[in-house]
Design an enzyme around this catalytic site. Structure first.
Site, mmCIF file in Angstrom:
data_model
loop_
_atom_site.group_PDB
_atom_site.id
_atom_site.type_symbol
_atom_site.label_atom_id
_atom_site.label_comp_id
_atom_site.label_asym_id
_atom_site.label_seq_id
_atom_site.Cartn_x
_atom_site.Cartn_y
_atom_site.Cartn_z
ATOM 1 N N ASP A 95 -3.575 -10.916 -2.606
ATOM 2 C CA ASP A 95 -3.904 -10.019 -3.727
ATOM 3 C C ASP A 95 -2.704 -9.491 -4.499
ATOM 4 O OD1 ASP A 95 -2.708 -8.314 -1.955
ATOM 5 O OD2 ASP A 95 -4.490 -7.122 -1.515
ATOM 6 N N GLU A 117 -7.197 -16.058 2.274
ATOM 7 C CA GLU A 117 -7.575 -14.634 2.390
ATOM 8 C C GLU A 117 -8.407 -14.212 1.172
ATOM 9 O OE1 GLU A 117 -4.973 -11.372 4.370
ATOM 10 O OE2 GLU A 117 -5.301 -10.634 2.351
ATOM 11 N N GLU A 131 -4.218 -4.499 -6.666
ATOM 12 C CA GLU A 131 -4.594 -5.602 -5.770
ATOM 13 C C GLU A 131 -6.077 -5.963 -5.842
ATOM 14 O OE1 GLU A 131 -2.656 -3.053 -4.902
ATOM 15 O OE2 GLU A 131 -0.737 -3.971 -4.389
ATOM 16 N N HIS A 208 3.603 2.444 1.393
ATOM 17 C CA HIS A 208 4.245 1.915 0.190
ATOM 18 C C HIS A 208 3.331 1.729 -1.008
ATOM 19 C CE1 HIS A 208 2.390 -2.072 0.328
ATOM 20 N NE2 HIS A 208 2.466 -1.965 1.634
ATOM 21 N N ARG A 210 1.256 1.513 -4.341
ATOM 22 C CA ARG A 210 1.474 2.105 -5.671
ATOM 23 C C ARG A 210 0.597 3.333 -5.902
ATOM 24 N NH1 ARG A 210 3.617 -2.658 -7.181
ATOM 25 N NH2 ARG A 210 4.948 -2.667 -9.034
ATOM 26 N N HIS A 241 9.997 0.817 3.253
ATOM 27 C CA HIS A 241 9.915 -0.237 2.239
ATOM 28 C C HIS A 241 11.092 -0.098 1.267
ATOM 29 C CE1 HIS A 241 8.214 -2.515 -1.140
ATOM 30 N NE2 HIS A 241 7.225 -2.930 -0.355
HETATM 31 C C1 UD1 Z 1 3.968 -5.602 -3.511
HETATM 32 C C2 UD1 Z 1 2.520 -5.976 -3.826
HETATM 33 C C3 UD1 Z 1 1.576 -5.303 -2.831
HETATM 34 C C4 UD1 Z 1 1.982 -5.580 -1.391
HETATM 35 C C5 UD1 Z 1 3.437 -5.200 -1.201
HETATM 36 C C6 UD1 Z 1 3.881 -5.556 0.180
HETATM 37 C C7 UD1 Z 1 1.917 -6.288 -6.198
HETATM 38 C C8 UD1 Z 1 1.525 -5.648 -7.455
HETATM 39 N N1 UD1 Z 1 2.170 -5.489 -5.154
HETATM 40 O O1 UD1 Z 1 4.098 -4.215 -3.761
HETATM 41 O O2 UD1 Z 1 0.270 -5.789 -3.040
HETATM 42 O O3 UD1 Z 1 1.186 -4.817 -0.526
HETATM 43 O O4 UD1 Z 1 4.250 -5.920 -2.155
HETATM 44 O O5 UD1 Z 1 5.082 -4.951 0.519
HETATM 45 O O6 UD1 Z 1 2.008 -7.487 -6.146
HETATM 46 N N2 UD1 Z 1 12.217 -4.225 -3.442
HETATM 47 C C9 UD1 Z 1 13.470 -4.615 -3.069
HETATM 48 N N3 UD1 Z 1 13.597 -5.642 -2.139
HETATM 49 C C10 UD1 Z 1 12.527 -6.257 -1.590
HETATM 50 C C11 UD1 Z 1 11.245 -5.833 -1.960
HETATM 51 C C12 UD1 Z 1 11.089 -4.839 -2.899
HETATM 52 O O7 UD1 Z 1 14.462 -4.074 -3.524
HETATM 53 O O8 UD1 Z 1 12.707 -7.158 -0.773
HETATM 54 C C13 UD1 Z 1 12.068 -3.136 -4.437
HETATM 55 C C14 UD1 Z 1 12.411 -3.573 -5.865
HETATM 56 O O9 UD1 Z 1 13.075 -2.521 -6.501
HETATM 57 C C15 UD1 Z 1 11.030 -3.773 -6.498
HETATM 58 C C16 UD1 Z 1 10.237 -2.680 -5.799
HETATM 59 O O10 UD1 Z 1 10.724 -2.688 -4.465
HETATM 60 O O11 UD1 Z 1 11.072 -3.612 -7.905
HETATM 61 C C17 UD1 Z 1 8.739 -2.864 -5.822
HETATM 62 O O12 UD1 Z 1 8.367 -4.186 -5.441
HETATM 63 P P1 UD1 Z 1 6.963 -4.792 -5.979
HETATM 64 O O13 UD1 Z 1 6.778 -6.161 -5.430
HETATM 65 O O14 UD1 Z 1 6.866 -4.623 -7.457
HETATM 66 O O15 UD1 Z 1 5.886 -3.791 -5.385
HETATM 67 P P2 UD1 Z 1 5.492 -3.483 -3.888
HETATM 68 O O16 UD1 Z 1 5.152 -2.038 -3.819
HETATM 69 O O17 UD1 Z 1 6.496 -4.038 -2.980
HETATM 70 N N1 UDP Z 2 6.072 -5.597 8.624
HETATM 71 C C1 UDP Z 2 7.332 -6.110 9.008
HETATM 72 N N2 UDP Z 2 8.400 -5.265 9.014
HETATM 73 C C2 UDP Z 2 8.308 -3.949 8.652
HETATM 74 C C3 UDP Z 2 7.032 -3.453 8.251
HETATM 75 C C4 UDP Z 2 5.947 -4.311 8.235
HETATM 76 O O1 UDP Z 2 7.456 -7.282 9.337
HETATM 77 O O2 UDP Z 2 9.318 -3.234 8.680
HETATM 78 C C5 UDP Z 2 4.919 -6.535 8.596
HETATM 79 C C6 UDP Z 2 3.616 -6.052 9.191
HETATM 80 O O3 UDP Z 2 3.527 -6.389 10.567
HETATM 81 C C7 UDP Z 2 2.584 -6.801 8.369
HETATM 82 C C8 UDP Z 2 3.232 -6.928 7.012
HETATM 83 O O4 UDP Z 2 4.633 -6.735 7.223
HETATM 84 O O5 UDP Z 2 2.355 -8.114 8.850
HETATM 85 C C9 UDP Z 2 2.692 -5.903 6.072
HETATM 86 O O6 UDP Z 2 3.425 -5.943 4.896
HETATM 87 P P1 UDP Z 2 3.392 -4.791 3.819
HETATM 88 O O7 UDP Z 2 3.128 -3.480 4.466
HETATM 89 O O8 UDP Z 2 4.631 -4.960 3.031
HETATM 90 O O9 UDP Z 2 2.181 -5.240 2.893
HETATM 91 P P2 UDP Z 2 0.590 -5.059 2.963
HETATM 92 O O10 UDP Z 2 0.100 -5.423 4.305
HETATM 93 O O11 UDP Z 2 0.325 -3.638 2.640
HETATM 94 O O12 UDP Z 2 0.113 -5.945 1.876
#
Ligand code: UD1
Ligand code: UDP
Length: 371
Positions: A95, A117, A131, A208, A210, A241
């Protein structure tokens, strides 16, 4: 059959890794891996654990990226890759904005999409945001739907999806979890090595989403801080995160407490081991609601809704919302009442048997034979 798998964030990577590994090792398939790198560091952690090397890396992540930026950059980047590779099918997962944009890019090239999924719904288009809508739109763009559960299949049928295009597979997260949880592991992280897991009760936290940023996150973090303050044998471990907005809020409210440990995101293997050693979990993650029932760990979900009601029915997961008092009271009850705790800590497995990837591969093989 040429199969292109596309993912971009941590949870997609964890859940697609077992499937991509199976496709890579199967002579009936030419497997191509494209990552968007919507996440960078958190994606690379998973790629290295599962020893996956992408054929294409769009490298789109920007600090504080907006939804439009992700969508546009993935769409543009995927066009080039799809025109060059022309796979027979594109597999996307779940998603995220990577999921939706990659499915749309494949549709523009008239390449069929397989949605892994598929069929999870809250029926609230703003929660989880974006999502829920990403999932709905991806369903409409997909030719084959890999639904983890019967309930997910029913959701798709209600939306008019052809019954013959849906396969119930279980969730590939269980494939990943079983692969990793079965291996012996000792923590290397300094903070985790110092925690006395025998005599302390560890609460693992992640947060984490939004829609929780701002006021709701303040409520969630205040409840967690008060729990740590009032229960002296509790240690809170929160791998935060990398979203700068989340880190700022977490540091502001939870920083500086001797029993609240804010650490960097953990590799999947240490994280699974941390969950397994925890007393319980507080999270707004989707994936952890699926993992926790298998581990028999109570989870308090700090969201207003969930697209994973199977986990609630399994009894290990409770939806506690985003109200400070409700979160505090439920966590306090789990820490004080042995019966309440026992009622939530039975292991069960609503999300499958660890063979979801195998079922997806077999479905693709049949599709390929009937082409
Ligand atoms: C995204 C997904 C969400 C998922 C989540 C898992 C969308 C809209 N959201 O949200 O569905 O649950 O990932 O974690 O697709 N950043 C880093 N390094 C990283 C990852 C993120 O610096 O490795 C920072 C960056 O500044 C980035 C911000 O996090 O701009 C947000 O990342 P983004 O993918 O936009 O949103 P998530 O909240 O991570
Ligand atoms: N996870 C991980 N390291 C962490 C936190 C979470 O490997 O420090 C794993 C967790 O076990 C799960 C996945 O990351 O499998 C969840 O990812 P996230 O919370 O980023 O996204 P969401 O599940 O909300 O989409």
């Amino acid at each position: 059959m040429k199969v292109m798998s596309v993912f971009g964030t941590r949870p997609e990577a964890i859940k697609m890794a077992p499937l991509v590994k199976k496709l890579n090792g199967d002579p009936d398939f030419e497997s191509v891996l494209c990552v968007t790198a919507q996440h960078r560091e958190m994606l690379d952690q998973v790629l290295s654990l599962f020893e996956l090397t992408p054929d294409y890396d769009l490298n789109i992540m920007k600090p504080n990226q907006t939804l439009s930026m992700i969508t546009a950059n993935v769409l543009r980047g995927m066009e080039e890759v799809l025109v060059k590779e022309r796979p027979d099918i594109v597999l996307v997962h779940g998603d995220t904005s990577t999921t939706f944009s990659s499915a749309l890019a494949a549709f523009y090239q008239q390449i069929p999409v397989g949605h892994v999924e598929a069929g999870l719904r809250t029926y609230d288009m703003y929660s989880p945001f974006p999502e829920e809508m990403n999932r709905v739109l991806t369903s409409h763009l997909s030719a084959v739907h890999f639904a983890p559960t019967e309930r997910n299949r029913q959701n798709l049928l209600r939306e008019g999806v052809d019954i013959s295009k849906i396969v119930i597979t279980g969730n590939t997260v269980i494939d990943a979890l079983l692969e990793v949880a079965g291996k012996p592991y000792a923590f290397t992280d300094d903070t985790l090595r110092k925690i006395d897991f025998e005599n302390r009760r560890v609460i693992t936290v992640t947060c984490h989403r939004r829609e929780n940023l701002g006021e709701y996150m303040e409520h969630i973090f205040s409840a967690i801080r008060d729990i740590a303050e009032d229960f002296k044998d509790v240690e809170v471990i929160y791998p935060v995160h990398l979203n700068p907005k989340v880190r700022e809020e977490a540091n502001r409210i939870l920083g500086g407490h001797e029993r609240i440990h804010l650490i960097d995101p953990l590799q999947y293997q240490p994280f699974v081991n941390l969950m397994a050693k925890s007393y319980f979990i507080i999270t707004d993650s989707g994936g952890m609601q699926e993992e926790a029932p298998s581990l028999g760990k109570p989870v308090l979900v700090v969201r207003k809704e969930t697209e994973r009601p199977e986990a609630l029915e399994a009894g290990t997961v409770k939806l506690v919302g985003v109200d400070r008092d409700n979160i505090y009271n439920t966590a306090a009850e789990l820490l004080s009442d042995k019966d309440a705790y026992a009622g939530m800590s039975e292991a069960s497995n609503p999300y499958g048997d660890g063979r979801a990837s195998e079922r997806i591969v077999e479905t693709l093989r049949n599709l390929s034979k009937n082409k």
